[in-house]
Write a protein that holds these residues in place. Structure first.
Motif, PDB file in Angstrom:
ATOM      1  N   LEU A  22       4.043   5.778  -3.388  1.00 26.54           N
ATOM      2  CA  LEU A  22       5.377   6.323  -3.448  1.00 26.54           C
ATOM      3  C   LEU A  22       5.801   7.645  -4.170  1.00 26.54           C
ATOM      4  O   LEU A  22       6.643   8.370  -3.637  1.00 26.54           O
ATOM      5  N   HIS A  23       4.998   7.941  -5.309  1.00 25.01           N
ATOM      6  CA  HIS A  23       5.131   8.990  -5.997  1.00 25.01           C
ATOM      7  C   HIS A  23       4.556  10.391  -5.333  1.00 25.01           C
ATOM      8  O   HIS A  23       4.673  11.560  -5.834  1.00 25.01           O
ATOM      9  N   THR A  24       3.781  10.029  -4.040  1.00 26.33           N
ATOM     10  CA  THR A  24       3.373  11.219  -3.435  1.00 26.33           C
ATOM     11  C   THR A  24       4.397  11.665  -2.501  1.00 26.33           C
ATOM     12  O   THR A  24       4.305  12.621  -1.722  1.00 26.33           O
ATOM     13  N   TRP A  64      10.474  11.938  -4.246  1.00 26.69           N
ATOM     14  CA  TRP A  64      10.626  10.558  -4.358  1.00 26.69           C
ATOM     15  C   TRP A  64      11.523   9.858  -5.252  1.00 26.69           C
ATOM     16  O   TRP A  64      12.305   8.895  -5.236  1.00 26.69           O
ATOM     17  N   GLN A  65      11.643  10.676  -6.268  1.00 26.00           N
ATOM     18  CA  GLN A  65      12.560  10.379  -7.363  1.00 26.00           C
ATOM     19  C   GLN A  65      14.057  10.317  -6.943  1.00 26.00           C
ATOM     20  O   GLN A  65      14.907   9.472  -7.531  1.00 26.00           O
ATOM     21  N   ASN A  66      14.549  10.981  -6.032  1.00 26.78           N
ATOM     22  CA  ASN A  66      15.747  11.279  -5.542  1.00 26.78           C
ATOM     23  C   ASN A  66      15.926   9.970  -4.635  1.00 26.78           C
ATOM     24  O   ASN A  66      16.899   9.194  -4.505  1.00 26.78           O
ATOM     25  N   ASP A 124       0.677  -1.124   0.155  1.00 21.66           N
ATOM     26  CA  ASP A 124      -0.148  -0.104  -0.106  1.00 21.66           C
ATOM     27  C   ASP A 124       0.876   1.359   0.219  1.00 21.66           C
ATOM     28  O   ASP A 124       0.567   2.057  -0.555  1.00 21.66           O
ATOM     29  N   SER A 125       2.061   1.117   0.612  1.00 21.50           N
ATOM     30  CA  SER A 125       3.062   2.521   0.787  1.00 21.50           C
ATOM     31  C   SER A 125       3.631   2.386  -0.627  1.00 21.50           C
ATOM     32  O   SER A 125       3.824   3.582  -1.111  1.00 21.50           O
ATOM     33  N   LEU A 126       3.950   1.325  -1.276  1.00 15.65           N
ATOM     34  CA  LEU A 126       4.711   1.405  -2.588  1.00 15.65           C
ATOM     35  C   LEU A 126       3.747   2.135  -3.564  1.00 15.65           C
ATOM     36  O   LEU A 126       4.271   2.924  -4.370  1.00 15.65           O
ATOM     37  N   LEU A 127       2.511   1.825  -3.447  1.00 10.43           N
ATOM     38  CA  LEU A 127       1.536   2.255  -4.291  1.00 10.43           C
ATOM     39  C   LEU A 127       1.355   3.726  -4.382  1.00 10.43           C
ATOM     40  O   LEU A 127       0.785   4.618  -5.207  1.00 10.43           O
TER      41      LEU A 127
END
Ligand code: ATP
Length: 206
Positions: free
Chosen positions: A112-114, A118-120, A107-110
């Protein structure tokens, strides 16, 4: 090279699902340690009920279950918003020779983009995600797709093979309020909850 898993969470309260995946991460990734990091005031969740000191104490009690488990109050004592991005950098500074894994549930992985930067973040560490009931990688939102397509084959993202346990802190808080107990709590944590009158346990159930 030692491998360290960072396992952050609200742990409100810590439960058998957390301990099950922590053990599975340590086994599958051959981690030298799993460091539990109870959150102070997570910016993406409503404020937790018991003070951080109680959540930390419960994690410390539960972490005695495995010699590979350790606990850090790093995210509690830091001032201001505590972003996982910054926590990972702190651990890189403390353990420059170690490989750092970020351990999370599906659920956290989904989501992640928030997360902050996150990209760093995904360049700073490898990520391992545990299956969780009612969630799957197939539900990954568009902003994560390109990263997933690279990270999975490169081994930057590992999906845990262990079967999920259905435990959740939300459900446990409801069970405690209704009946004063929960099958998903380690007995030592339940004893702490009762001793400190946490989670609105009805008086007849104490
Ligand atoms: P809540 O129900 O209040 O949202 P939670 O049970 O998800 O709480 P957290 O402390 O928020 O507990 O979880 C910390 C991390 O552990 C998160 O990455 C979450 O996805 C993961 N996690 C928690 N429970 C499970 C479980 N049963 N299986 C797999 N991952 C889990």
């Amino acid at each position: 090279m030692p491998s360290i898993g960072l396992f952050g969470g609200t742990f409100d309260p810590i439960h058998s699902g957390h301990l099950h995946i922590a053990r599975s991460f340590a086994d599958e990734l051959r981690l030298s340690s799993v460091i539990f990091l109870p959150a102070g005031a997570p910016y993406h969740k409503t404020p937790p009920h018991p003070p951080a000191a109680h959540r930390l104490a419960m994690v410390e009690i539960a972490a005695q279950a495995d010699p590979r488990f350790a606990v850090s109050d790093c995210d509690i004592v830091r001032q201001g918003a505590t972003y996982t991005h910054d926590t990972v950098q702190i651990f890189h500074q403390h353990f420059p020779a170690a490989e750092i894994w970020l351990l999370i549930g599906m659920d956290s992985l989904l989501q992640l983009h928030t997360w902050h930067r996150w990209q760093n973040l995904v360049r700073q560490c490898r990520i391992a995600a545990a299956h969780r009931l009612a969630t799957s990688l197939a539900q990954a939102p568009a902003p994560l797709q390109a990263w997933l397509a690279e990270a999975l084959p490169q081994g930057r993202l590992h999906i845990l093979q262990a079967a999920p346990l259905p435990a959740s802190s939300t459900q446990i808080r409801q069970q405690l309020a209704a009946s004063g107990t929960s099958p998903d709590l380690p007995p030592t944590v339940l004893a702490y909850i009762r001793q400190h009158h946490l989670y609105h346990i009805p008086p007849r159930a104490r």
